[in-house]
Design a protein around this motif. Sequence first.
Motif, PDB file in Angstrom:
ATOM      1  N   PRO A   1       0.821  -1.219   0.000  1.00  0.00           N
ATOM      2  CA  PRO A   1       0.000   0.000   0.000  1.00  0.00           C
ATOM      3  C   PRO A   1       0.850   1.263   0.000  1.00  0.00           C
ATOM      4  N   ALA A   2       0.248   2.326  -0.507  1.00  0.00           N
ATOM      5  CA  ALA A   2       0.918   3.634  -0.545  1.00  0.00           C
ATOM      6  C   ALA A   2       0.546   4.439   0.689  1.00  0.00           C
ATOM      7  N   ASP A   3       1.552   4.964   1.388  1.00  0.00           N
ATOM      8  CA  ASP A   3       1.327   5.871   2.517  1.00  0.00           C
ATOM      9  C   ASP A   3       1.420   7.315   2.045  1.00  0.00           C
ATOM     10  N   ASP A   4       0.515   8.154   2.498  1.00  0.00           N
ATOM     11  CA  ASP A   4       0.578   9.585   2.216  1.00  0.00           C
ATOM     12  C   ASP A   4       1.725  10.175   3.034  1.00  0.00           C
ATOM     13  N   TYR A   5       2.746  10.699   2.330  1.00  0.00           N
ATOM     14  CA  TYR A   5       3.953  11.206   2.995  1.00  0.00           C
ATOM     15  C   TYR A   5       4.142  12.672   2.609  1.00  0.00           C
ATOM     16  N   ARG A   6       4.388  13.531   3.619  1.00  0.00           N
ATOM     17  CA  ARG A   6       4.494  14.973   3.348  1.00  0.00           C
ATOM     18  C   ARG A   6       5.711  15.569   4.035  1.00  0.00           C
ATOM     19  N   TRP A   7       6.212  16.649   3.425  1.00  0.00           N
ATOM     20  CA  TRP A   7       7.344  17.365   3.972  1.00  0.00           C
ATOM     21  C   TRP A   7       7.295  18.803   3.478  1.00  0.00           C
ATOM     22  N   HIS A   8       8.196  19.636   3.977  1.00  0.00           N
ATOM     23  CA  HIS A   8       8.254  21.039   3.563  1.00  0.00           C
ATOM     24  C   HIS A   8       9.529  21.288   2.771  1.00  0.00           C
ATOM     25  N   SER A   9       9.386  22.043   1.682  1.00  0.00           N
ATOM     26  CA  SER A   9      10.515  22.336   0.816  1.00  0.00           C
ATOM     27  C   SER A   9      11.252  23.587   1.294  1.00  0.00           C
ATOM     28  N   VAL A  10      12.162  24.089   0.442  1.00  0.00           N
ATOM     29  CA  VAL A  10      13.061  25.176   0.854  1.00  0.00           C
ATOM     30  C   VAL A  10      12.316  26.462   1.181  1.00  0.00           C
ATOM     31  N   ASP A  11      11.179  26.713   0.542  1.00  0.00           N
ATOM     32  CA  ASP A  11      10.407  27.919   0.813  1.00  0.00           C
ATOM     33  C   ASP A  11       9.210  27.637   1.710  1.00  0.00           C
ATOM     34  N   ASN A  12       9.269  26.508   2.417  1.00  0.00           N
ATOM     35  CA  ASN A  12       8.238  26.073   3.356  1.00  0.00           C
ATOM     36  C   ASN A  12       6.961  25.586   2.675  1.00  0.00           C
ATOM     37  N   MET A  13       6.964  25.449   1.346  1.00  0.00           N
ATOM     38  CA  MET A  13       5.795  24.880   0.676  1.00  0.00           C
ATOM     39  C   MET A  13       5.650  23.414   1.065  1.00  0.00           C
ATOM     40  N   GLU A  14       4.431  22.999   1.402  1.00  0.00           N
ATOM     41  CA  GLU A  14       4.202  21.612   1.757  1.00  0.00           C
ATOM     42  C   GLU A  14       4.112  20.767   0.492  1.00  0.00           C
ATOM     43  N   ILE A  15       4.868  19.690   0.469  1.00  0.00           N
ATOM     44  CA  ILE A  15       4.933  18.786  -0.675  1.00  0.00           C
ATOM     45  C   ILE A  15       4.375  17.430  -0.250  1.00  0.00           C
ATOM     46  N   GLN A  16       3.656  16.800  -1.178  1.00  0.00           N
ATOM     47  CA  GLN A  16       3.067  15.489  -0.900  1.00  0.00           C
ATOM     48  C   GLN A  16       3.675  14.447  -1.821  1.00  0.00           C
ATOM     49  N   GLY A  17       3.765  13.243  -1.315  1.00  0.00           N
ATOM     50  CA  GLY A  17       4.202  12.123  -2.135  1.00  0.00           C
ATOM     51  C   GLY A  17       3.620  10.842  -1.582  1.00  0.00           C
ATOM     52  N   TRP A  18       3.919   9.739  -2.261  1.00  0.00           N
ATOM     53  CA  TRP A  18       3.464   8.422  -1.809  1.00  0.00           C
ATOM     54  C   TRP A  18       4.681   7.599  -1.437  1.00  0.00           C
ATOM     55  N   LEU A  19       4.634   7.002  -0.249  1.00  0.00           N
ATOM     56  CA  LEU A  19       5.745   6.200   0.256  1.00  0.00           C
ATOM     57  C   LEU A  19       5.324   4.731   0.292  1.00  0.00           C
ATOM     58  N   PHE A  20       6.095   3.918  -0.413  1.00  0.00           N
ATOM     59  CA  PHE A  20       5.884   2.477  -0.438  1.00  0.00           C
ATOM     60  C   PHE A  20       7.012   1.852   0.386  1.00  0.00           C
ATOM     61  N   ARG A  21       6.671   1.248   1.500  1.00  0.00           N
ATOM     62  CA  ARG A  21       7.678   0.740   2.432  1.00  0.00           C
ATOM     63  C   ARG A  21       7.957  -0.737   2.182  1.00  0.00           C
ATOM     64  N   ALA A  22       9.239  -1.087   2.159  1.00  0.00           N
ATOM     65  CA  ALA A  22       9.624  -2.492   2.076  1.00  0.00           C
ATOM     66  C   ALA A  22       9.056  -3.247   3.272  1.00  0.00           C
ATOM     67  N   ARG A  23       8.673  -4.493   3.072  1.00  0.00           N
ATOM     68  CA  ARG A  23       8.056  -5.254   4.162  1.00  0.00           C
ATOM     69  C   ARG A  23       9.041  -5.560   5.283  1.00  0.00           C
ATOM     70  N   ASP A  24      10.289  -5.804   4.937  1.00  0.00           N
ATOM     71  CA  ASP A  24      11.321  -6.073   5.938  1.00  0.00           C
ATOM     72  C   ASP A  24      12.279  -4.886   5.977  1.00  0.00           C
ATOM     73  N   GLU A  25      13.382  -5.021   6.651  1.00  0.00           N
ATOM     74  CA  GLU A  25      14.343  -3.923   6.724  1.00  0.00           C
ATOM     75  C   GLU A  25      14.830  -3.573   5.322  1.00  0.00           C
ATOM     76  N   ALA A  26      14.724  -2.297   4.978  1.00  0.00           N
ATOM     77  CA  ALA A  26      15.034  -1.867   3.612  1.00  0.00           C
ATOM     78  C   ALA A  26      16.531  -1.934   3.343  1.00  0.00           C
ATOM     79  N   VAL A  27      16.881  -2.334   2.127  1.00  0.00           N
ATOM     80  CA  VAL A  27      18.285  -2.360   1.710  1.00  0.00           C
ATOM     81  C   VAL A  27      18.698  -1.056   1.043  1.00  0.00           C
ATOM     82  N   GLY A  28      17.754  -0.170   0.800  1.00  0.00           N
ATOM     83  CA  GLY A  28      18.037   1.115   0.170  1.00  0.00           C
ATOM     84  C   GLY A  28      16.741   1.827  -0.152  1.00  0.00           C
ATOM     85  N   THR A  29      16.856   2.959  -0.827  1.00  0.00           N
ATOM     86  CA  THR A  29      15.685   3.785  -1.142  1.00  0.00           C
ATOM     87  C   THR A  29      15.764   4.249  -2.589  1.00  0.00           C
TER      88      THR A  29
END
Length: 486
Positions: free
Chosen positions: A345-373
């Motif tokens: 499933p996709a998780d709704d993931y958000r953060w703030h950019s350099v000018d404080n604009m809120e940015i949205q994306g989708w985060l797909f998490r590995a089921r076990d410990e991730a080997v990278g991104t």
Amino acid sequence: MNLDALIDLPEMWRAEVSPDTHWAAWTWAGMDSTIQVYAVLTDGSQPPVRLSSGEQNTYLRSFTPDSKGVIVAQDTGGDERVRLFRIALDQPGNMELLTDPEPNYFILGGEIHGDNLIYGANVDGATGEEIEPTWIYRHNLQTGERIPIAKPERSGGNFTPHLSPNGQYVLYARKNDHPAGSQLWLAAVDGSTDAEILDAGEGLKAFGEWLPDSERVLVLVETPTHFRVGIYSLADRSLHYLIDDTQRNIEDIHIPPGTSEYAVLVETQWARTVCTLLHLESGQLSSLPALSGTFKPLALDKNGEWIGVYYNSTYPIEIVRTGEAFVSLSRVWDRLALTAADLIPADDYRWHSVDNMEIQGWLFRARDEAVGTVVWVHGGPTWHIEDEIIAEVQYYAASGLNVLVPNYRGSTGFSRSYCDAIKVDGWGGREQDDIRTGIEQMIADGIAQKGKVGVTGLSYGGYSSWHAITHISPDLVAAAVPVCGM
């Protein structure tokens, strides 16, 4: 996860419900070696049936007014120079050719009323020569006579002509001025009228859809800041707006079969598609059944249940009926090797950019410990990613990688100002900072590790991958795979 099984997940295009709401039909890619048209009874009593025949790509164009058949388009070898056919729903595979067997031109649309077939084609009917603009034709199926009822002088883009329910008029679009804009035109099927009815302004677009009475048009009119929704009356040429709200991010409107009182309003809110009902007289909005994914209503059946398209990141797009129960009509899972449990499933993931604009994306998490991104950047840039299945992203996540899909500034699905924000710096500006700050946020949140982040994408995603590997510190981006990015 089996990559072939992911790649073979079907795609559904142009789903429609018949005027009597008894049938749903759609174009399905991935179910056969070629693209084909399928249909199913909306009561769910039978599995879907393939309507089209042959080994050429075939696409749904429309239902016949009597709900007994469909008009489809089939090309040859993928050349897109389609021929139109009629298929009776009770005779699947029997395709009745309606147009030239070997056209040297392209056809847009295809709707029938009585003996008249209406479509757009870039051909001079008198000489048979291919031309640049698309003319609107009335094609008599009894005599074979093909008469142009509208002759735009310029190419009008890929706009499909729409026939009124009473078969007397056709709505279509022209591009007479700015290439970014379009004007709404009305042509009479008998050839007596061809006139502009709505111009949104230079560089702006106007769209229209017939109301069931054939006397009014539901219109979607672009402004510099938003889209307005209104009703245009043919009788007195008046335009009455029902919605004129700068805070609404309206993407589409349509009149669903089974009701003449409501339109379905399609909006995007933080990259999620949200549909509501618009009462055509009062302008009041009301909600639709709440589901965990995206549900786009197509029609209201005689029992008061909605038939529509449904999907999310663990559910491939298909036709469903909602009411007392959620019923799969296209039965897509019956045809797949995968199950919902195989998908991430996709998780709704958000953060703030350099000018404080809120940015949205989708985060797909590995089921076990991730080997990278991996950061998977969408193309466009005027596009956005929903909560949906992306085969490549699912494969990365199933392979042990966390995957971020950012909807950077310039993306649709948020607001006009958010989409236009990419123009402030131009390409390679703060939209690339949006991607970088997303990586930094993942590192701060313990989702990603320095030196173990890669960036990839197609088209503008490829451009962004080139930008990342040449502008961002290797501590943040250690690898890039740009696809068609230059």
